[in-house]
Design a protein around this motif. Sequence first.
Motif, PDB file in Angstrom:
ATOM      1  N   ALA A  56       0.786  -1.170   0.140  1.00 12.21           N
ATOM      2  CA  ALA A  56      -0.052   0.057   0.082  1.00 12.21           C
ATOM      3  C   ALA A  56       0.987   1.349   0.021  1.00 12.21           C
ATOM      4  CB  ALA A  56      -0.900  -0.200   1.064  1.00 12.21           C
ATOM      5  N   CYS A  57       0.420   2.454  -0.059  1.00  9.34           N
ATOM      6  CA  CYS A  57       1.073   3.639   0.134  1.00  9.34           C
ATOM      7  C   CYS A  57       0.414   4.507   1.014  1.00  9.34           C
ATOM      8  CB  CYS A  57       1.017   4.389  -1.361  1.00  9.34           C
ATOM      9  SG  CYS A  57       1.644   3.387  -2.922  1.00  9.34           S
ATOM     10  N   GLY A  58       1.196   5.411   1.557  1.00  9.25           N
ATOM     11  CA  GLY A  58       0.602   6.566   2.377  1.00  9.25           C
ATOM     12  C   GLY A  58       0.055   5.990   3.579  1.00  9.25           C
ATOM     13  N   THR A  59      -1.320   6.546   4.017  1.00  8.92           N
ATOM     14  CA  THR A  59      -2.162   6.309   4.971  1.00  8.92           C
ATOM     15  C   THR A  59      -2.393   4.775   4.773  1.00  8.92           C
ATOM     16  OG1 THR A  59      -2.921   8.449   5.480  1.00  8.92           O
ATOM     17  CG2 THR A  59      -4.460   6.689   5.922  1.00  8.92           C
ATOM     18  N   SER A  60      -2.817   4.101   3.774  1.00  7.55           N
ATOM     19  CA  SER A  60      -3.258   2.803   3.527  1.00  7.55           C
ATOM     20  C   SER A  60      -1.957   2.036   3.979  1.00  7.55           C
ATOM     21  CB  SER A  60      -3.351   2.380   2.223  1.00  7.55           C
ATOM     22  OG  SER A  60      -4.722   3.160   1.949  1.00  7.55           O
ATOM     23  N   TYR A  61      -0.848   2.325   3.908  1.00  8.74           N
ATOM     24  CA  TYR A  61       0.399   1.447   4.140  1.00  8.74           C
ATOM     25  C   TYR A  61       0.337   1.458   5.709  1.00  8.74           C
ATOM     26  CZ  TYR A  61       5.356   0.814   5.455  1.00  8.74           C
ATOM     27  OH  TYR A  61       6.399   0.343   6.190  1.00  8.74           O
ATOM     28  N   LEU A 103      -4.036  -2.631  -0.259  1.00 10.73           N
ATOM     29  CA  LEU A 103      -4.821  -1.621   0.448  1.00 10.73           C
ATOM     30  C   LEU A 103      -4.927  -0.340  -0.310  1.00 10.73           C
ATOM     31  CD1 LEU A 103      -3.506  -2.336   4.270  1.00 10.73           C
ATOM     32  CD2 LEU A 103      -5.495  -3.255   3.226  1.00 10.73           C
ATOM     33  N   SER A 104      -6.104   0.122  -0.638  1.00  8.86           N
ATOM     34  CA  SER A 104      -6.114   1.274  -1.250  1.00  8.86           C
ATOM     35  C   SER A 104      -7.388   2.055  -1.117  1.00  8.86           C
ATOM     36  CB  SER A 104      -5.797   1.265  -2.914  1.00  8.86           C
ATOM     37  OG  SER A 104      -6.086   2.609  -3.341  1.00  8.86           O
ATOM     38  N   GLN A 105      -7.466   3.385  -0.628  1.00  7.01           N
ATOM     39  CA  GLN A 105      -8.787   4.039  -0.764  1.00  7.01           C
ATOM     40  C   GLN A 105      -9.320   4.126  -2.095  1.00  7.01           C
ATOM     41  OE1 GLN A 105     -11.823   6.565  -1.283  1.00  7.01           O
ATOM     42  NE2 GLN A 105      -9.877   7.541  -1.737  1.00  7.01           N
ATOM     43  N   SER A 106      -8.629   4.622  -2.828  1.00 11.54           N
ATOM     44  CA  SER A 106      -9.201   4.861  -4.264  1.00 11.54           C
ATOM     45  C   SER A 106      -9.184   3.729  -5.252  1.00 11.54           C
ATOM     46  CB  SER A 106      -8.289   5.839  -4.919  1.00 11.54           C
ATOM     47  OG  SER A 106      -7.075   5.392  -4.902  1.00 11.54           O
ATOM     48  N   GLY A 107      -8.212   2.810  -5.094  1.00  9.95           N
ATOM     49  CA  GLY A 107      -8.147   1.645  -5.906  1.00  9.95           C
ATOM     50  C   GLY A 107      -7.810   2.075  -7.250  1.00  9.95           C
ATOM     51  N   GLU A 108      -7.051   3.182  -7.429  1.00  9.03           N
ATOM     52  CA  GLU A 108      -6.379   3.700  -8.417  1.00  9.03           C
ATOM     53  C   GLU A 108      -5.136   3.947  -8.249  1.00  9.03           C
ATOM     54  OE1 GLU A 108      -7.995   2.904 -11.263  1.00  9.03           O
ATOM     55  OE2 GLU A 108     -10.152   2.933 -10.664  1.00  9.03           O
ATOM     56  N   THR A 109      -4.547   3.942  -7.253  1.00  7.97           N
ATOM     57  CA  THR A 109      -3.059   4.289  -6.957  1.00  7.97           C
ATOM     58  C   THR A 109      -2.062   3.855  -7.711  1.00  7.97           C
ATOM     59  OG1 THR A 109      -3.488   5.011  -4.809  1.00  7.97           O
ATOM     60  CG2 THR A 109      -1.263   4.524  -5.050  1.00  7.97           C
ATOM     61  N   ALA A 110      -1.277   4.118  -8.661  1.00  8.88           N
ATOM     62  CA  ALA A 110      -0.351   3.789  -9.693  1.00  8.88           C
ATOM     63  C   ALA A 110       0.440   2.918  -9.203  1.00  8.88           C
ATOM     64  CB  ALA A 110       0.341   4.959 -10.411  1.00  8.88           C
ATOM     65  N   GLY A 154     -12.149  14.889   1.546  1.00 11.81           N
ATOM     66  CA  GLY A 154     -10.878  15.740   1.917  1.00 11.81           C
ATOM     67  C   GLY A 154      -9.499  14.764   1.501  1.00 11.81           C
ATOM     68  N   VAL A 155      -8.685  15.452   0.989  1.00 17.22           N
ATOM     69  CA  VAL A 155      -7.405  14.949   0.587  1.00 17.22           C
ATOM     70  C   VAL A 155      -6.845  14.028   1.636  1.00 17.22           C
ATOM     71  CG1 VAL A 155      -5.036  15.123  -0.235  1.00 17.22           C
ATOM     72  CG2 VAL A 155      -6.952  16.439  -1.227  1.00 17.22           C
ATOM     73  N   ALA A 156      -6.728  14.616   2.850  1.00 18.39           N
ATOM     74  CA  ALA A 156      -6.244  13.776   3.928  1.00 18.39           C
ATOM     75  C   ALA A 156      -7.224  12.473   4.339  1.00 18.39           C
ATOM     76  CB  ALA A 156      -5.968  14.711   5.408  1.00 18.39           C
ATOM     77  N   SER A 157      -6.723  11.395   4.301  1.00 15.02           N
ATOM     78  CA  SER A 157      -7.612  10.525   4.553  1.00 15.02           C
ATOM     79  C   SER A 157      -7.769  10.057   6.019  1.00 15.02           C
ATOM     80  CB  SER A 157      -6.939   9.071   3.994  1.00 15.02           C
ATOM     81  OG  SER A 157      -7.697   7.981   4.158  1.00 15.02           O
ATOM     82  N   THR A 158      -9.092   9.903   6.255  1.00 13.95           N
ATOM     83  CA  THR A 158      -9.573   9.558   7.750  1.00 13.95           C
ATOM     84  C   THR A 158     -10.338   8.412   8.054  1.00 13.95           C
ATOM     85  OG1 THR A 158     -11.335  11.328   7.297  1.00 13.95           O
ATOM     86  CG2 THR A 158      -9.316  12.309   8.397  1.00 13.95           C
ATOM     87  N   ALA A 239       1.535  11.822  12.655  1.00 14.53           N
ATOM     88  CA  ALA A 239       2.569  12.682  12.063  1.00 14.53           C
ATOM     89  C   ALA A 239       2.190  13.122  10.634  1.00 14.53           C
ATOM     90  CB  ALA A 239       3.869  12.317  12.276  1.00 14.53           C
ATOM     91  N   LEU A 240       1.803  12.032   9.890  1.00 11.75           N
ATOM     92  CA  LEU A 240       1.361  12.280   8.308  1.00 11.75           C
ATOM     93  C   LEU A 240       0.349  13.323   8.345  1.00 11.75           C
ATOM     94  CD1 LEU A 240       1.817  11.523   5.278  1.00 11.75           C
ATOM     95  CD2 LEU A 240       0.304   9.777   5.703  1.00 11.75           C
ATOM     96  N   LYS A 241      -0.687  13.102   9.067  1.00  9.83           N
ATOM     97  CA  LYS A 241      -1.966  14.234   8.975  1.00  9.83           C
ATOM     98  C   LYS A 241      -1.390  15.695   9.378  1.00  9.83           C
ATOM     99  CE  LYS A 241      -4.202  12.177   7.296  1.00  9.83           C
ATOM    100  NZ  LYS A 241      -4.270  10.880   6.820  1.00  9.83           N
ATOM    101  N   LEU A 242      -0.649  15.678  10.454  1.00  7.43           N
ATOM    102  CA  LEU A 242      -0.048  17.012  10.662  1.00  7.43           C
ATOM    103  C   LEU A 242       0.579  17.659   9.671  1.00  7.43           C
ATOM    104  CD1 LEU A 242      -0.265  18.907  13.254  1.00  7.43           C
ATOM    105  CD2 LEU A 242       1.900  18.107  13.816  1.00  7.43           C
ATOM    106  N   LYS A 243       1.623  17.037   8.988  1.00  8.42           N
ATOM    107  CA  LYS A 243       2.491  17.201   7.964  1.00  8.42           C
ATOM    108  C   LYS A 243       1.328  17.753   6.766  1.00  8.42           C
ATOM    109  CE  LYS A 243       5.335  13.461   7.931  1.00  8.42           C
ATOM    110  NZ  LYS A 243       6.217  12.789   7.738  1.00  8.42           N
ATOM    111  N   GLU A 244       0.730  16.773   6.253  1.00  8.04           N
ATOM    112  CA  GLU A 244      -0.147  17.130   5.104  1.00  8.04           C
ATOM    113  C   GLU A 244      -0.981  18.495   5.120  1.00  8.04           C
ATOM    114  OE1 GLU A 244      -2.157  13.396   2.991  1.00  8.04           O
ATOM    115  OE2 GLU A 244      -2.363  13.218   5.157  1.00  8.04           O
ATOM    116  N   ILE A 245      -1.599  18.505   6.347  1.00  5.80           N
ATOM    117  CA  ILE A 245      -2.792  19.612   6.399  1.00  5.80           C
ATOM    118  C   ILE A 245      -2.183  21.015   6.996  1.00  5.80           C
ATOM    119  CG2 ILE A 245      -4.424  18.224   5.823  1.00  5.80           C
ATOM    120  CD1 ILE A 245      -5.470  18.425   8.878  1.00  5.80           C
TER     121      ILE A 245
END
Length: 364
Positions: A56-61, A103-110, A154-158, A239-245
């Motif tokens: 997975a990537c990002g939050t899904s990871y 794991l992916s929210q969108s199912g389209e992560t390259a 929201g771009v930040a995944s919750t 930490a990722l959420k704080l960085k992102e937004i």
Amino acid sequence: EKGEFKHFMLKEIYEQPAVMKAVLEGRINKGHLLEQAFGSEAGALFDQVKQVQIIACGTSYHAGMIASYWIEQLVGIPCRVEVASEFRYRPVVMPQGTLLLTLSQSGETADTLAALREVKDRVIGTLAICNVPGSSLVRESDLSLMTNAGPEIGVASTKAFTSQLVALMLTTLALGRRTGLSAKREQEILAELQQLPELLEKLLALDPEIEAMSAAFAEKHNALFLGRGTLYPVAMEGALKLKEISYIHAEAYPAGELKHGPLALVDKDMPVVTVAPNNAMLDKLKANLQEVRARGGELFVFAGQDQSIKQQDGISVIRLPAIPTLLEPIAYTLPLQLLSYHVAVLKGTDVDQPRNLAKSVTVE
Ligand code: F6R
């Protein structure tokens, strides 16, 4: 529509109790998990699984990291987890009997799609946990389990993250049945999952307290997040959420790594956020807290019921309600989402559309 909420992110944070219901809907019967939820061939495939590879990537990871603790603890088979952009470009060894779990929210992560395509012929089967029915990832996987979180704007995944965690716990139960996890234990865990809507409502009630705490971060340039066990990935997610937004540089460490380097950074300008439940690791975490305090670091503790961590000079404590151990990573995520949200609002950033980021990363 945002309705009464100022941002989609806040609306989606508040939707989480309902989302916890949606992801369990139709998947439990008389205290037992219905495996057909994964697809009609799920049972036959799960019978052959000897190890799990999560991609997975990002939050899904981060959700995948938490699942790897659960799978090794409750199923007792090896589970590896890797970010897709690394996995796809290195020679990987797929031991016999590997289930590939994406794991992916969108199912389209390259990168996640490319990783799936790269190894699908070398594993016994592929399972996608995803929020978008009919997405590429779902279409190209043997099995899928939808997270049913509804569109996430929201771009930040919750809510996608917490719903993935529930789906991952269901996956853990399906695999655990094959390796000796008892029907009784399964029933107990499912009963705990069914308490999530109520539990998350209680956590949302902490919002005013968390909002008050957020002021301490607005002028800071850095923050450290510490956690142990399944709460280490939760710290990473915070930490990722704080960085992102909020655009504040934030890093997460397993609490035990503090004295192997990051302690050098701790001073009054480096707020340290810790997630500290009641478990065997609490005493160790308390020692870490003292190390930070001794260097003038300001501590922000999301604590469990144990009263020995007290609000005092330099230590702000937010006390969480009683939480079953397996649900801790889901529950502790909410206050961290709210913290980053309120810091971002104070800083006046574009919460739902942070600079430089896209909701779905369909290019490398
Ligand atoms: C963080 C965030 C991203 C995504 C990542 C993977 O808040 O949203 O890190 O989690 O781009 O996206 P999906 O889950 O759609 O594959």
